[in-house]
Design a protein around this motif. Structure first.
Motif, short mmCIF file in Angstrom:
data_model
loop_
_atom_site.label_atom_id
_atom_site.label_comp_id
_atom_site.label_asym_id
_atom_site.label_seq_id
_atom_site.Cartn_x
_atom_site.Cartn_y
_atom_site.Cartn_z
N UNK A 106 27.75 48.03 -35.23
CA UNK A 106 27.37 46.69 -34.76
C UNK A 106 26.23 46.13 -35.59
N UNK A 107 25.21 46.94 -35.81
CA UNK A 107 24.06 46.48 -36.60
C UNK A 107 24.46 46.23 -38.05
N UNK A 108 25.34 47.06 -38.58
CA UNK A 108 25.81 46.92 -39.96
C UNK A 108 26.57 45.61 -40.13
N UNK A 109 27.44 45.32 -39.17
CA UNK A 109 28.21 44.08 -39.22
C UNK A 109 27.30 42.85 -39.14
N UNK A 110 26.28 42.92 -38.30
CA UNK A 110 25.36 41.80 -38.18
C UNK A 110 24.61 41.54 -39.47
N UNK A 111 24.26 42.61 -40.19
CA UNK A 111 23.56 42.45 -41.46
C UNK A 111 24.47 41.84 -42.52
N UNK A 112 25.72 42.28 -42.53
CA UNK A 112 26.65 41.82 -43.56
C UNK A 112 27.14 40.40 -43.27
N UNK A 113 27.48 40.15 -42.01
CA UNK A 113 28.03 38.85 -41.63
C UNK A 113 27.60 38.53 -40.21
N UNK A 114 26.48 37.84 -40.04
CA UNK A 114 25.97 37.53 -38.70
C UNK A 114 27.04 36.92 -37.81
N UNK A 115 27.14 37.46 -36.61
CA UNK A 115 28.13 36.98 -35.65
C UNK A 115 29.42 37.76 -35.66
N UNK A 116 29.62 38.62 -36.65
CA UNK A 116 30.90 39.34 -36.76
C UNK A 116 30.97 40.56 -35.85
#
Length: 210
Positions: A106-116
Motif C-alpha cells: 500500500x505504501x509502495x503504491x502511494x509513493x509510485x502513484x498517489x491514489x492507486x
C-alpha cells in the motif's frame, strides 16, 4: 519467523520491481496483491479460525503430537523442521507476514502513484474529524497497540497511527514524546481511557434503570 518471511517478501519485491515506468511498477504490485488474495482465499478456513480466536483445534494445529495428515491447507514445506515445528506454525507466520506485506505494498503504491492503493482502503466518511485532544487519541492508539487486537498484534505502531490519521483527518505529531509525557503523569495516567470507560458505564447503568 513472520518477520523473516516478511523481509524476504520485501527483498524479493524490491529486486523484481521494474526499474522504469510507473505503469509497469503498478502492474507488478497489483500482481502481488492478487497473490496475497489468492493465499488468503486458499487458507480462508485457517485464517478465519485464528481471527475468531478459536482454540478447539490448537492441539492439532500447534502440537507436534497432533495428526500430521490433518489440514486446513498446510503444504509439505510447512514441515521444514519436524523436531521443532508444528503443522501450522509456519502457515500462521506467513499469515502475519502478509498482513505486514499488505501495508508495505500500500505504501509502495502511494509513493509510485498517489491514489492507486485504494484497493486497500475502505470507503471512509468525509466528515469524521477528531475533535478531542491529540493526547487523548494517542492514549487510544497505544492502548490498542499494546493490547494486540489489530492484525493479531503484528501491526506496528506507526501503521496504527497512520490509520487513525487517515480515518480522522488529523496529523499526529511526536506521538512517542506524547507517550513519554503520559508515563510521567500522576495517576490515572490514562485519563481519557478512564473517562470514556466511566461514560460508557454510566450510560449503560442509566439505560438499565429506565
Amino acid at each position: 519467523m513472520s518477520y523473516l518471511i516478511y523481509f524476504t517478501q520485501v527483498r524479493s519485491c524490491e529486486l523484481m520491481l521494474p526499474k522504469a515506468g510507473t505503469s509497469h511498477k503498478v502492474r507488478f504490485l497489483e500482481k502481488e496483491i492478487k497473490k496475497i488474495n489468492q493465499f488468503f482465499s486458499e487458507n480462508n478456513s485457517f485464517v478465519s479460525y485464528m481471527e475468531q480466536g478459536h482454540t478447539y483445534l490448537d492441539h492439532l494445529f500447534f502440537s507436534r503430537h497432533g495428526k500430521r495428515d490433518f489440514s486446513f491447507n498446510p503444504n509439505i514445506h510447512y514441515y521444514q523442521y519436524p523436531e521443532f515445528s508444528t503443522s501450522h506454525d509456519m502457515l500462521w507466520s506467513q499469515v502475519q507476514a502478509l498482513y505486514r506485506y499488505i501495508h508495505y505494498i500500500r505504501e509502495k503504491l502511494e509513493l509510485i502513484q498517489p491514489g492507486s492503493s485504494g484497493e486497500f482502503r475502505e470507503r471512509q466518511p468525509n466528515l469524521l474529524v477528531w475533535s478531542g485532544t491529540k493526547t487523548s487519541l494517542v492514549e487510544i492508539i497505544y492502548a490498542l497497540y499494546f493490547k494486540g487486537d489489530i492484525n493479531h498484534g503484528t501491526v506496528d505502531l506507526k501503521t496504527i497511527v497512520a490509520a487513525f490519521e487517515d480515518f480522522f483527518n488529523i496529523e499526529i505529531d511526536n506521538f512517542y514524546k506524547t507517550y513519554g509525557e503520559m508515563k510521567s503523569r500522576k495517576d490515572p495516567r490514562t485519563k481519557y481511557l478512564h473517562t470514556i470507560a466511566a461514560k460508557l458505564e454510566a450510560k449503560m447503568n442509566e439505560e438499565n434503570h429506565t
